[in-house]
Design an enzyme around this catalytic site. Structure first.
Site, PDB file in Angstrom:
ATOM      1  N   CYS A 146       0.563  -5.865 -16.900  1.00 53.30           N
ATOM      2  CA  CYS A 146       0.748  -4.719 -15.913  1.00 53.30           C
ATOM      3  C   CYS A 146       1.353  -5.181 -14.838  1.00 53.30           C
ATOM      4  CB  CYS A 146      -0.821  -4.380 -15.204  1.00 53.30           C
ATOM      5  SG  CYS A 146      -1.726  -5.928 -14.937  1.00 53.30           S
ATOM      6  N   HIS A 165       0.932  -1.220   0.059  1.00 54.00           N
ATOM      7  CA  HIS A 165       0.101  -0.110   0.112  1.00 54.00           C
ATOM      8  C   HIS A 165       0.962   1.291  -0.073  1.00 54.00           C
ATOM      9  CE1 HIS A 165      -2.116   3.131   2.022  1.00 54.00           C
ATOM     10  NE2 HIS A 165      -3.370   2.879   1.365  1.00 54.00           N
TER      11      HIS A 165
END
Length: 824
Positions: free
Chosen positions: A771, A440
């Protein structure tokens, strides 16, 4: 425009007499004013006249009125001998013989003691009576606004330097406030502004605009910009609003509602391209005062007002269309004030001026960093991005300690989650004990353009609050924290010589607020937009806690959900509207290029952390390969939550007009699961092929590669998720520090998987992208993908430039090899 320094030797203006002159020499009706009249009536009043004359015919409503001219001001000054007072006081200030506060107070007091010349007062009073006749009122309530000008400096901008007065009623009150406006030409801030910009105080005159009031005291008012004020993104209108008169927003007293509208889709009135709706607290409002000494007063808003938006969607769109019209007329981004009459429902534009910050700003965020003269190395970890920053350490254990944080400090903590984002936005850099390149802290830092060093292990024990440090990610894959402040050389990167490539390069993006920051990058779209980030950071509530609110047992969670969803009749509408706005903002940042939106891919332990989520989530031993992705969507235990996701995506495409949105399904293990998900989506209005809807599948499970031919029959494309595909191919936990040396996208087994899915998908005319950070961190991996004719790669914004260059080099090498083989 060349600046002019204040001069104490300037001759005073000649005495001006109104005897024998026409009234229009000191009064100009707004409908007769044009932008060329700035020397006579200032930029503000000239702009109002320009809009009344040219934009009323296309529906833009601007209240009428009149303006006193610069000649009227100079007559007032000459009549009262104020020019000498101005000269003496400003000269004393310039020579350091008197402080600013004394100078400003002395000049203003002289203006307020001065008498209004009878003939000038008669002309102003006559215009006021005429305005009343036009409006059908004996004593119309008017706004009295200052509009400064300099006769020989027509480009000068003095926005916000002088005073405005609202709800002024009656001839005597009007004349008094005209005098107050004149005096406000010498507020301390106005004097300082002119000194800083080299303007002679005697060259500046002041016009006073007298304009019919829009009764927004019973309605709402606010400001809008025809450009994003944070990023300079030109394709949106940013609109704010609060209850009552507009000063609540202009002065920053009320926390307003915010709306963002995508301009290119506004022409189609069947669409509603509002990409952001944020409910402000709007604690105060300015209203008319009845019978008091002051014409207005502040009131606390009622709870129901705070819980309600100031504008309907239709009103937001109408104002946004006016903003576009005004911008097109002036040929530049505009700063506009609007008002809504609470008695009649009328919307009106009450001011418009050129926006002068973002419209002139250079491209931001495209920089290189070089660090020298470092101190002692204190700790190291994984570098996120390539930036560097200096600052004082603030070591926090939890986001509840936000009051301890200082703007511009370096945040040091163990690990971050979405609750940390408000602090992260205020930090100059972030250093954590734990986390990898896909954590995160890493992802959010990239999108916020922050320097971050993650996985240091000992950061919180080594770096104490108050220590001055340098956080450097400018030295390769490893980030270092140095004692003291090092020297940082920052250089802008030019996009002028960006190489052209056959392989498309897209962006990985999650948070809508970060998307517009990178609009200047010549990306081919967004290859991965993570839906769960929007849910986590903005919505914050578990979808089943909304669809099954009556079943929520946690009293604290119920209370929090009630607060979060205030203003919505149905709690599920909050989820759909908020998610749709977030996705639409992502789509707007790259329109009309494709934006591939991955449906939610929370693990059960992550979902449980959402408000009200614990009772709806199972406890799994290994959530990474548990109930995640596609397996949730058709399950009776989550299908009503997935229905909200589908409703939001359908709204984005059909109601808002973002048909560039591509839907992607994550962690789809089997063909039967693929069929079940597509059927479920169709039942909720997302039919593959309808209105051009494409549906991709993430290629991250070995079965996606082995059965690529069958998956190709069900989906329009593949997006290789290199992290999960590497994890499941090699059997390596991607978050394990002990096994980190084994986690490698360039392992032959992983590369063969990638080769196979690309070749199979291309046989079925399906697109394939990847990705992940592999191509940006490892140029050789980018070359491998190019050699296998991958259609696109998707990377984080901070690594876009170097990845583009790596692709260009790989394609150039491929072309040379082809020429060598053919002998040409």
């Amino acid at each position: 425009m060349p600046s002019r320094k204040p001069s104490s030797s300037s001759k005073p203006p000649k005495s001006i007499s109104l005897k024998g002159t026409a009234a229009e020499d000191c009064i100009l009706w707004l409908e007769d004013a044009r932008v060329t009249d700035v020397p006579r009536v200032g930029g503000k009043n000239a702009s109002l006249g320009e809009m009344i004359a040219n934009l009323s015919g296309v529906g833009v409503r601007v209240p009428g009125g009149f303006a006193t001219t610069s000649q009227a001001y100079r007559y007032f000054v000459a009549h009262n001998g104020l020019d000498e007072i101005i000269r003496v006081q400003t000269t004393a200030l310039a020579k350091g013989k008197a402080p600013l506060s004394t100078v400003g107070k002395t000049i203003r007091a002289a203006f307020l003691k001065a008498t209004m010349p009878k003939d000038l007062g008669k002309v102003i009073a006559g215009a006021y009576r005429e305005l009343g006749t036009r409006e059908g009122m004996r004593k119309p309530d008017v706004a009295v606004r200052s509009s400064a000008t300099a006769e020989d400096l027509p480009d000068a901008s003095f926005a916000g330097q002088q005073e405005s007065y609202l709800n002024i009623c009656g001839k005597d009150a009007l004349l008094e406030h005209v005098r107050k406006c004149y005096a406000s030409l010498f507020t301390d801030r106005a004097i300082t502004y002119r000194n800083n910009n080299g303007f002679d105080h005697l060259d500046v005159a002041l016009s006073v605009g007298v304009q019919r009031m829009v009764r927004s005291d019973t309605g709402a008012a606010g400001v809008m910009f025809s450009i994003d004020t944070e990023t300079g993104f030109p394709d949106v209108v940013l609109l704010t609003g609060a209850w009552g008169l507009g000063e609540a927003v202009v002065q920053g007293i009320a926390d307003p509602d915010e709306f963002m509208v995508f301009k290119p889709l506004l022409e189609n009135k069947a669409l509603s391209p509002i990409v952001e709706r944020s409910l402000g607290t709007k604690e105060k409002k300015l209203v008319y005062a009845e019978g008091g000494k002051k014409p207005t007063k502040w009131l606390k808003t009622k709870a129901k007002e705070r819980a309600r938006f100031t504008l309907s969607n239709e009103e937001v769109l109408q104002l946004a269309r006016w903003a576009v019209t005004i911008e097109q007329h002036y040929g530049c981004p505009m700063d506009i004030e609007w008002a809504k009459d609470g008695n009649t429902g009328e919307l009106a534009i009450v001011q418009a001026r050129p926006e002068t910050v973002q419209s002139r700003a250079e491209a931001s965020g495209l920089k290189t960093f070089h660090v020298t003269n470092q101190g002692k190395k204190l700790t190291s970890g994984l570098a996120v991005g390539s930036g560097a920053a200096v600052g004082k350490v603030i070591n926090l254990a939890s986001p509840q300690e936000i009051d301890r944080f200082e703007d511009g400090a370096i945040l040091v903590t163990s690990i971050t989650d979405p609750d940390w984002v408000p602090i992260m936005k205020r930090a100059s850099a972030i250093v954590t004990d734990h986390g990898g390149r896909t954590s995160h802290a890493a992802i959010v830092s990239r999108e916020l353009g922050l320097t971050a060093i993650v996985g240091c292990h000992d950061a919180t024990t080594t770096l104490t609050t108050g220590t001055k440090i340098t956080a450097s990610c400018a030295e390769g894959d490893e980030g270092h924290v140095y004692e003291g402040y090092a020297d940082i050389d920052v250089r802008d990167l030019s996009l002028d010589n960006m190489p052209e490539t056959r392989t498309k390069l897209m962006l990985n993006m999650a948070t809508p607020s970060a998307a517009l920051r990178w609009w200047r990058l010549p990306a081919d779209g967004i290859g991965l937009a993570r839906l769960e980030f929007v849910i986590n950071n903005i919505i914050k509530v578990h979808p089943l806690a909304l669809t099954r609110f009556d079943e929520v047992k946690d009293k604290q969670a119920r209370k929090e959900i009630e607060k979060i969803t205030r203003g919505y009749a149905k709690k599920t509408d909050y989820f759909v509207d908020t998610l749709a706005a977030g996705v639409a903002r992502l789509a707007a940042s790259q329109y009309p290029n494709p934006v591939i939106v991955r449906m939610s891919d929370f693990k059960s332990n992550e979902y449980a952390e959402l408000v009200g989520g614990r009772q709806f989530e199972p406890k799994e031993e290994n959530p990474m390969i548990g109930w995640r992705g596609a397996s949730r969507y058709y399950s009776d235990d989550y299908s009503d939550g997935f229905a909200l996701e589908c409703a939001a995506l359908a709204k984005v495409r059909k109601e808002m007009g973002f048909t560039n949105v591509v839907v992607m399904i994550p962690f789809c293990r089997t063909l039967e699961e693929a069929d079940a998900v597509l059927d479920t989506m169709a039942s909720h209005g997302l039919v593959r092929g309808e209105d051009g809807l494409e549906v991709y599948v993430m290629c991250e499970v070995p079965s996606n590669v082995i059965l690529a031919d069958e998956f190709s029959k069900r989906f329009d494309g593949f997006s290789i998720g290199s992290n999960d595909l590497t994890q499941l191919t090699l059997g390596v936990d991607r978050d394990s520090a002990r096994l980190a040396h084994l986690f490698d996208e360039e392992n032959p087994a992983v590369k063969r998987m990638i080769e196979n899915v690309i070749s199979t998908a291309h046989r079925f005319d399906r697109k394939v992208g990847l990705c992940g950070q592999g191509p940006s961190d490892k140029p050789g991996f980018a070359a491998f993908l190019v050699e296998n004719s991958i259609d696109s790669m998707s990377v984080t914004p901070d690594s876009f430039l170097r990845t583009k260059q790596a692709i260009a080099r790989a394609e150039a090498g491929q072309d040379k090899a082809a020429i060598s083989v053919t002998g040409r």
